[in-house]
Design an enzyme around this catalytic site. Structure first.
Site, PDB file in Angstrom:
ATOM      1  N   GLU A   1      69.039  37.184  32.140  1.00 63.45           N
ATOM      2  CA  GLU A   1      68.830  35.836  32.679  1.00 63.45           C
ATOM      3  C   GLU A   1      70.061  35.431  33.460  1.00 63.45           C
ATOM      4  O   GLU A   1      71.184  35.646  33.016  1.00 63.45           O
ATOM      5  CB  GLU A   1      68.591  34.799  31.567  1.00 63.45           C
ATOM      6  CG  GLU A   1      67.330  34.999  30.760  1.00 63.45           C
ATOM      7  CD  GLU A   1      67.165  33.926  29.684  1.00 63.45           C
ATOM      8  OE1 GLU A   1      67.862  32.873  29.749  1.00 63.45           O
ATOM      9  OE2 GLU A   1      66.340  34.121  28.771  1.00 63.45           O
TER      10      GLU A   1
ATOM     11  N   GLU B   1      68.834  35.940  23.055  1.00 61.31           N
ATOM     12  CA  GLU B   1      69.949  35.071  22.690  1.00 61.31           C
ATOM     13  C   GLU B   1      70.115  34.934  21.174  1.00 61.31           C
ATOM     14  O   GLU B   1      69.949  33.849  20.608  1.00 61.31           O
ATOM     15  CB  GLU B   1      69.775  33.693  23.346  1.00 61.31           C
ATOM     16  CG  GLU B   1      69.811  33.784  24.861  1.00 61.31           C
ATOM     17  CD  GLU B   1      69.682  32.452  25.582  1.00 61.31           C
ATOM     18  OE1 GLU B   1      69.407  31.431  24.920  1.00 61.31           O
ATOM     19  OE2 GLU B   1      69.840  32.438  26.819  1.00 61.31           O
TER      20      GLU B   1
END
Length: 588
Positions: A318, A199
């Protein structure tokens, strides 16, 4: 994902191989990537020296990534801060990976935060004990025949995010980090993949600026790993978009960066946690409705059109729902709505050719007993890997105890399957007498509901299943309720506990406004506050809780009107006033 911590007492398919190699080459060439190098199988010496099995890899990256479906995250573990057990999970064992393999997973993502085990100044040395522990865990997973994804995780927001103001030092540390990781795993089998970082995010930047910083890090990661030699010279490398966001501008930027690297052994990675209001239950997002569904379908359409249809493999590193499931707190997402979300997610991922990795911080698998915490959810996830399941507009039919029982209707959504009838246990209900079907409208008769309700005790009286010709049955809980009853209460800035008789009902959301029409509460852009953040039900304790966060956000000496919405459709109005350090709540 940032670690979802869970202190002990705290109120937080894809397809198999099947794409012809020649077609892959043509597709990849069409976007300007060379495709002349197939995967190198690890040498017998490398694998045997490490005590690892020889994993036979598919000929092409697309097929290798497809063979990794489904995948699972070892979340809140080696990524925990500062140590492996700091966020409540036990030390990882080989038995954990044995379980994951036995449960049908083919790969695992092992997030690692390095910063707490690394000098913060040059030469940025990683502690040997930590590096060896990471290697041990990775090797256990590889020994089970699982593919493994290894990354740089919470470092992304701990120090990589400061790149705009500390560019040279951050870049040097990032390169040093990957130099050491690459050296340690240089001879590991090709079943191990590296992921640049998790991220990616950069402080005080626009998306355009962030894209440039992310591209620079991905390029540096690629150079360092490839130059380290050994199996790293052809190892599959995963490159994230900015924020691992699947917005079109982020996907386009990643494709451009991948083309510039001119390397066939690259994989794109993004994350998906759904439409935010639904994912956390805020702004009235209680249902997996048309808006939440469109957000999902649009995301996978972009991924398919931009990446997989052009021969670029995608590993969705994810997925899940934010803060759900969470066995430490009341469920902020209703079970049936969550099941619909996971059912459609699996379908969308399969049709887009995307490999998906379930984010499991502690929510799904109990790491001590190796049992799934909620079989209904994991069974739906597993089923979605291969087929669709029928659902309905709700998983409950509510019967008001204070009223005569009448027929109840739900809308079936067969998802391409065929409805086969209703069952209670092993007993098939009789169409015509117990239920009728008109189009997709399923109606349980008053006679059947009277029988199923029994003595009409509050709560679930009986459960029936709508069965389809494929996938899982849809459970319908016949539930007796009456309008919940709240009582007056007092509290302080630490919060307010409202005595509540739920009487078989379940809380959906809370709306909070002032008399002038403005919103009350910490989430001031919507009247519907966030579940478990501003308010929370305590079903065993017969109470509704207004949190300190909510109470402290209230204007002083200005009454706020709260409307509690319940899943039966019932509403209850309540009024709260904060005056200095005291809070008063009254019904109506």
């Amino acid at each position: 994902m940032k670690g979802t911590q869970h202190p002990t007492r705290c109120p937080r398919r894809g397809r198999g191989p099947g794409r012809l190699f020649g077609l892959l080459l043509a597709l990849v060439a069409a976007i300007g990537l060379t495709s002349t190098t197939a995967f190198a199988v690890p040498s017998h010496n490398d694998a045997s020296r490490a005590g690892l099995p020889l994993v036979k890899l598919a000929a092409a990256p697309m097929d290798t990534v497809a063979a990794m479906q489904p995948s699972w995250n070892l979340g809140n573990t080696l990524d925990a801060i500062p140590d492996e057990t700091s966020w409540g999970n036990p030390l990882t064992t080989k038995a954990l990976f044995d379980t994951i393999k036995a449960q049908g997973f083919r790969s695992v993502r092992i997030p690692v935060t390095w910063s707490g085990h690394q000098s913060s100044t040059a030469p940025y040395t990683i502690d040997a004990t930590w590096m060896n522990r990471v290697k041990q865990v990775v090797d256990w997973a590889l020994a089970d025949g699982l593919h493994v994804v290894l990354n740089v995780h919470h470092d992304s927001w701990q120090w990589l995010a400061t790149m705009p103001t500390d560019h040279d030092n951050v870049l040097a540390r990032f390169k040093a980090t990957w130099t050491q990781i690459a050296a340690k795993f240089r001879d590991s089998p090709q079943a191990l993949l590296f992921e640049s970082n998790n991220e990616p995010q950069f402080n005080n930047t626009t998306d355009a600026q962030g894209i440039q910083y992310n591209s620079e890090l991905n390029s540096a990661f690629h150079t360092v790993v490839r130059q380290s030699g050994g199996n790293n010279s052809t190892r599959l490398l995963m490159l994230p978009t900015l924020h691992t966001n699947a917005g079109q501008e982020f996907l386009d930027a990643l494709v451009s960066g991948m083309k510039s690297l001119n390397d066939p052994n690259l994989v794109a990675t993004v994350h998906f946690y759904g439409w935010y209001p639904f994912s956390v239950n805020v702004a009235g997002g209680t249902k997996f409705d048309a808006t939440a569904q469109k957000d999902m379908t649009d995301t996978f359409t972009r991924i398919r059109n931009t990446l997989t249809s052009k021969g670029i493999p995608v590993y969705l590193g994810e997925y899940g729902l934010l803060n759900y499931p969470d066995y430490n707190h009341p469920a902020r997402v209703e079970l049936g709505e969550a099941l619909k979300y996971f059912e459609q997610f699996g379908y969308e991922a399969r049709t887009a050719g995307v490999t998906t990795a379930l984010w499991d911080a502690f929510n799904f698998l109990n790491r001590t007993t190796f049992q799934w915490r909620d079989p209904a959810i994991i069974n739906q996830i597993k089923s979605s890997w291969t087929t669709r399941s029928g659902t309905a507009s709700s998983d409950r039919i509510f019967l008001a105890k204070s009223s005569p029982i009448t027929a109840g209707t739900l809308t079936l959504n067969p998802n391409g399957g065929g409805f086969q009838g209703l069952w209670r246990g092993n007993t098939m209900l009789t169409q015509g007498r117990d239920y009728t079907v008109s189009g997709n409208q399923l109606t349980l008769t008053a006679t059947a509901l009277t029988r199923l309700a029994g003595n009409r005790a509050y709560g679930v009286n009986a459960t029936v299943e709508a069965r389809f010709n494929r996938g899982l049955p849809w459970k319908i809980h016949v539930t007796t309720y009456d309008r919940p009853a709240l009582s007056n209460a007092t509290g302080n800035t630490n919060g307010v506990t409202i005595p509540t008789q739920f009487r078989g009902d379940l809380l959906a959301t809370m709306e909070a406004t002032y008399a002038d029409g403005s919103n009350a509460g910490p989430t001031n852009w919507t009247p519907y506050q966030e579940f478990n953040e501003a308010f929370s039900p305590d079903y065993p304790g017969n109470a509704l809780l207004l949190t300190s966060k909510f109470v402290n956000s209230l204007r002083d000496n200005v009454q706020a009107m709260l409307v509690f919405h319940f899943w039966s459709g019932a509403t209850v109005t309540y009024r709260v006033t904060k005056s200095g350090g005291s809070v008063t709540g009254i019904v109506g």
